[in-house]
Design an enzyme around this catalytic site. Structure first.
Site, PDB file in Angstrom:
ATOM      1  CG  ASP A 193      78.336 -77.293  23.280  1.00 57.03           C
ATOM      2  OD1 ASP A 193      77.848 -76.399  22.564  1.00 57.03           O
ATOM      3  OD2 ASP A 193      77.806 -77.685  24.331  1.00 57.03           O
ATOM      4  CB  THR A 200      73.256 -71.770  24.812  1.00 59.45           C
ATOM      5  OG1 THR A 200      74.236 -72.435  24.022  1.00 59.45           O
ATOM      6  CG2 THR A 200      72.513 -70.781  23.932  1.00 59.45           C
ATOM      7  CD  GLU A 225      74.169 -77.766  21.660  1.00 55.54           C
ATOM      8  OE1 GLU A 225      75.151 -77.190  22.112  1.00 55.54           O
ATOM      9  OE2 GLU A 225      73.096 -77.891  22.274  1.00 55.54           O
ATOM     10  CG  ASP A 285      76.438 -80.873  26.434  1.00 58.22           C
ATOM     11  OD1 ASP A 285      76.543 -79.752  25.934  1.00 58.22           O
ATOM     12  OD2 ASP A 285      75.367 -81.518  26.446  1.00 58.22           O
ATOM     13  CB  ILE A 334      77.777 -71.360  23.065  1.00 59.54           C
ATOM     14  CG1 ILE A 334      78.269 -70.384  21.986  1.00 59.54           C
ATOM     15  CG2 ILE A 334      77.683 -70.652  24.428  1.00 59.54           C
ATOM     16  CD1 ILE A 334      77.402 -69.120  21.860  1.00 59.54           C
ATOM     17  CG  ASP A 335      78.589 -76.730  27.748  1.00 61.64           C
ATOM     18  OD1 ASP A 335      77.588 -77.371  27.377  1.00 61.64           O
ATOM     19  OD2 ASP A 335      79.018 -76.772  28.911  1.00 61.64           O
TER      20      ASP A 335
HETATM   21  P1  2AM Z   1      74.263 -76.206  26.179  1.00 59.14           P
HETATM   22  O1  2AM Z   1      74.373 -74.882  26.818  1.00 59.14           O
HETATM   23  O2  2AM Z   1      75.317 -76.473  25.161  1.00 59.14           O
HETATM   24  O3  2AM Z   1      72.867 -76.487  25.634  1.00 59.14           O
HETATM   25  C1  2AM Z   1      73.596 -77.339  31.873  1.00 59.14           C
HETATM   26  O4  2AM Z   1      73.221 -78.145  32.934  1.00 59.14           O
HETATM   27  C2  2AM Z   1      74.102 -78.205  30.739  1.00 59.14           C
HETATM   28  O5  2AM Z   1      72.988 -78.821  30.077  1.00 59.14           O
HETATM   29  C3  2AM Z   1      74.854 -77.407  29.699  1.00 59.14           C
HETATM   30  O6  2AM Z   1      76.035 -78.077  29.399  1.00 59.14           O
HETATM   31  C4  2AM Z   1      73.901 -77.352  28.517  1.00 59.14           C
HETATM   32  O7  2AM Z   1      74.539 -77.338  27.285  1.00 59.14           O
HETATM   33  C5  2AM Z   1      73.149 -78.642  28.672  1.00 59.14           C
HETATM   34  N1  2AM Z   1      71.848 -78.594  28.019  1.00 59.14           N
HETATM   35  C6  2AM Z   1      70.991 -77.568  28.005  1.00 59.14           C
HETATM   36  N2  2AM Z   1      69.895 -77.858  27.285  1.00 59.14           N
HETATM   37  C7  2AM Z   1      70.063 -79.116  26.837  1.00 59.14           C
HETATM   38  C8  2AM Z   1      69.284 -79.996  26.030  1.00 59.14           C
HETATM   39  N3  2AM Z   1      68.119 -79.633  25.530  1.00 59.14           N
HETATM   40  N4  2AM Z   1      69.764 -81.209  25.764  1.00 59.14           N
HETATM   41  C9  2AM Z   1      70.945 -81.578  26.263  1.00 59.14           C
HETATM   42  N5  2AM Z   1      71.735 -80.807  27.032  1.00 59.14           N
HETATM   43  C10 2AM Z   1      71.307 -79.586  27.309  1.00 59.14           C
HETATM   44 CA    CA Z   2      75.700 -75.610  23.112  1.00 57.72          CA
END
Ligand code: 2AM
Ligand code: CA
Length: 270
Positions: free
Chosen positions: A81, A86, A65, A209, A83-84
């Site tokens: 990823d 975040t 990521e 993700d 931290i999924d």
């Molecule tokens: P992340 O925490 O790794 O960014 C929440 O509905 C999901 O959307 C999480 O898996 C989150 O992953 C992802 N997500 C959040 N912001 C994003 C972004 N800007 N682009 C793509 N995925 C995103």
């Molecule tokens: Ca992430």
């Protein structure tokens, strides 16, 4: 257990320790976009995992990521990823995960998703089933959408396109038993695999993700596709994952809402 799975598990747990240690503390947050966050812990976890994978598998490609990467043509590639979830992590909410998958020639072979706050390690190997803390898991037996508990997420462009996403939310609120929004797509998929949810759908996710959760759901007996019920491509925009039994009902509703009144999401380019 393959070497790939063993290495991925160790690295996910090491990264998980960094996350758990930082979870209750105040974080330094950088904004990649208005709602897109990154912290030094995301970057530290990603470095730890990439360094560990490079040591054992120097020939393999890596898509992660926080590091720029392009879609690989063929051969083995790791999707990371660090931290999924975040946003949950930043707020001290104990629901986030480390997601690591090995895809070879476009097919997922090995997957690990680690939830450090709950001490839950989800894992799968192609053809060998899926597990939670080494115990075999299976999707739920729920047979109808009406009786199903689903989970979804609101994508990164939610502030601009809220009306579009709320149409889906409303439709599933009215047709399923209930609908949740937890904030970690990798864990949403693992919880479908473990039978805690009957199905999941979301837009605009990235391959890091979904890559690991994809294999974990399939190996637990579930089904993963785009919204039309076709095969799944982790580089595509939309994912629907279910226990299999309700898949056609879920994708039919997704397609129906999509087509209603010619409603189209505005451009979702980042
Ligand atoms: P992340 O925490 O790794 O960014 C929440 O509905 C999901 O959307 C999480 O898996 C989150 O992953 C992802 N997500 C959040 N912001 C994003 C972004 N800007 N682009 C793509 N995925 C995103
Ligand atoms: Ca992430």
């Amino acid at each position: 257990m393959s070497e790939a799975l063993a290495v991925a598990q160790v690295l996910a747990e090491k990264a998980g320790h960094l996350i758990l240690d930082a979870l209750p503390r105040e974080k330094r947050v950088d904004h990649k976009g208005v709602v897109d966050l990154v912290t030094p812990v995301d970057r530290a976890c990603e470095k730890l995992i990439i360094d560990g994978l490079r040591e054992t598998f120097p020939e393999h490609r890596i898509v992660a990521e926080e590091s720029a990467a392009e879609r690989p043509d063929a051969g083995p590639c790791w999707y990371i990823d660090p931290i999924d979830g975040t946003c949950n992590f930043v707020h001290g909410l104990p629901h986030c995960s480390v997601s690591i998958a090995l895809i070879v020639d476009g097919r997922p072979r090995v997957a690990v998703v680690y939830d450090p706050a709950k001490g839950e390690l989800f894992a799968a190997e192609a053809g060998k089933g899926a597990s939670l803390n080494n115990n075999r898991i299976r999707v739920s037996p729920t047979g109808t959408l009406d009786q199903s508990l689903l989970v979804t997420g609101f994508p990164y462009d939610r502030r601009d396109n809220s009306a579009f996403y709320l149409r889906y939310f409303e439709a599933f609120m009215c047709n399923a038993q209930d609908l949740r929004r937890y904030g970690s797509a990798a864990l949403d998929l693992c919880w479908v695999a473990a039978g805690r949810f009957d199905g999941f759908f979301e837009w605009g996710l990235k391959p890091w993700d979904t890559a690991a959760g994809w294999l974990i759901v399939e190996e637990a007996g579930g089904r993963v596709s785009g919204f039309e019920g076709d095969g799944f491509d982790p580089w595509s925009d939309r994912i629907a994952a279910t226990n299999g039994a309700i898949h056609d009902e879920v994708t039919a509703l997704l397609v129906k809402i999509d087509g209603e009144a010619g409603y189209r999401a505005p451009d979702r380019a980042k």
